[in-house]
Design a protein around this motif. Structure first.
Motif, mmCIF file in Angstrom:
data_model
loop_
_atom_site.group_PDB
_atom_site.id
_atom_site.type_symbol
_atom_site.label_atom_id
_atom_site.label_comp_id
_atom_site.label_asym_id
_atom_site.label_seq_id
_atom_site.Cartn_x
_atom_site.Cartn_y
_atom_site.Cartn_z
ATOM 1 N N PHE A 177 38.953 33.334 51.150
ATOM 2 C CA PHE A 177 39.279 32.667 52.417
ATOM 3 C C PHE A 177 39.344 33.371 53.664
ATOM 4 O O PHE A 177 39.298 32.879 54.855
ATOM 5 N N GLY A 178 39.374 34.721 53.527
ATOM 6 C CA GLY A 178 39.447 35.473 54.686
ATOM 7 C C GLY A 178 40.958 35.994 55.181
ATOM 8 O O GLY A 178 41.466 36.486 56.061
ATOM 9 N N LEU A 179 41.808 35.577 54.282
ATOM 10 C CA LEU A 179 43.414 35.605 54.538
ATOM 11 C C LEU A 179 43.642 37.279 54.281
ATOM 12 O O LEU A 179 44.537 37.932 54.915
ATOM 13 N N VAL A 180 43.084 37.838 53.325
ATOM 14 C CA VAL A 180 43.127 39.282 53.023
ATOM 15 C C VAL A 180 41.926 40.037 53.307
ATOM 16 O O VAL A 180 40.839 39.380 52.843
ATOM 17 N N ASN A 181 41.713 41.336 53.474
ATOM 18 C CA ASN A 181 40.551 41.911 53.477
ATOM 19 C C ASN A 181 40.117 42.442 52.290
ATOM 20 O O ASN A 181 39.160 42.541 51.821
ATOM 21 N N HIS A 182 41.202 42.978 51.307
ATOM 22 C CA HIS A 182 40.630 43.560 50.031
ATOM 23 C C HIS A 182 41.586 43.102 48.896
ATOM 24 O O HIS A 182 42.926 43.019 49.482
ATOM 25 N N VAL A 183 41.289 43.024 47.855
ATOM 26 C CA VAL A 183 42.470 43.060 46.677
ATOM 27 C C VAL A 183 42.026 44.150 45.813
ATOM 28 O O VAL A 183 40.937 44.496 45.192
ATOM 29 N N VAL A 184 43.420 44.735 45.370
ATOM 30 C CA VAL A 184 43.192 46.119 44.665
ATOM 31 C C VAL A 184 44.515 45.918 43.555
ATOM 32 O O VAL A 184 45.290 45.008 43.580
ATOM 33 N N SER A 185 44.198 46.699 42.437
ATOM 34 C CA SER A 185 45.543 46.791 41.560
ATOM 35 C C SER A 185 46.839 46.904 42.259
ATOM 36 O O SER A 185 46.835 47.643 43.168
ATOM 37 N N GLN A 186 48.129 46.712 41.507
ATOM 38 C CA GLN A 186 49.305 46.883 42.184
ATOM 39 C C GLN A 186 49.400 48.589 42.498
ATOM 40 O O GLN A 186 49.921 49.017 43.337
#
Length: 260
Positions: A177-186
């Motif tokens: 959705f563009g709410l966050v730029n990146h997703v990575v592991s904890q």
């Protein structure tokens, strides 16, 4: 400066603010908002700090919402005052800070927690993060800028749906959705965010501040973003950083910016 509900660490010009209320899943209360406001203000004035990262302690929550027990018995005037004071002291203050503020969202970011993340200049999320604005389940609406910033980031239709259904979305949906730029592991969250912060630090601080101001102007009533950009562009020419940046480019060397 000592704080009741947050931890502050500075390393290599990057300041990390960790909201530290694990028993309450880092929920925002007045004391925590005050701590955050004071810390961001102090770091914003610290010449040794170039980037600020905000995160939460533990692996469950960035900020799981507001501390409902504090305002459960408020009346109309008190409720409006709560929102106005919070927006001025923290959420709007972060958005308009001339120093980059990055949210490292490590788990639940709900209600005021998501609003805090959205006030930051951009967001990185761990893959276990869940985000939402569930205020309507309490008979409320978002009061710390959520109805304004969420549509800017995800579009009006998605924002309407998220707010009216009170549904949580996953980190992957938030990225889509563009709410966050990146997703990575904890495990990678802070190191990944730090790498981005280090890239920012290499660039001219004055120019970055003017870029933040110009981008924000496009979303403010009564502001002409193009006019703000033109003025800010011109102001950059009067800085030592501009002279250093252009000289370094012509001399084929890395620039050493001072922020002046």
């Amino acid at each position: 400066m000592s704080y009741e509900n947050i931890l502050v660490a500075i390393e290599e010009r990057i300041a990390t603010i960790t909201i530290n209320r694990p028993a309450k899943l880092n929920a925002l209360n007045k004391a925590t908002i005050s701590d955050l406001s004071k810390a961001v203000s102090a770091l914003g004035s610290d010449e040794n700090v170039r980037v600020i990262i905000i995160t939460g302690t533990g692996e469950k929550a960035f900020v799981a919402g507001a501390d409902i027990s504090e305002f459960a018995n408020y009346n109309v005037v008190e409720g409006a005052q709560l929102a106005a004071e919070g927006q001025e002291a923290l959420f709007d203050f972060i958005e308009n800070l001339r120093k980059p503020v990055i949210a490292a969202v490590n788990g639940f970011a709900l209600g005021g927690g998501l609003e805090l993340a959205m006030a930051c200049h951009f967001r990185i999320a761990s893959d276990n993060a869940k985000m939402g604005l569930p205020e309507v389940t309490l008979g409320l609406i978002p009061g710390y800028g959520g109805t304004q910033r969420l549509p800017q980031l995800v579009g009006k239709g998605r924002a309407m749906e998220m707010i009216m259904t009170a549904a949580m979305i996953s980190a992957e949906e938030a990225e889509k959705f563009g709410l966050v730029n990146h997703v990575v592991s904890q495990a990678e969250l802070l190191s990944f965010t730090t790498v981005i912060a280090q890239k920012i630090i290499k660039n001219a601080p004055f120019a970055i501040g003017k870029a933040i101001k110009s981008i924000n102007a496009n979303f403010k009533d009564g502001k002409n973003g193009f006019e703000t950009e033109i003025k800010s562009f011109g102001e950059c020419f009067g800085t030592a950083d501009f002279k250093e940046g252009t000289t370094a480019f012509l001399e084929k060397r890395k620039a050493e910016f001072t922020g002046k």
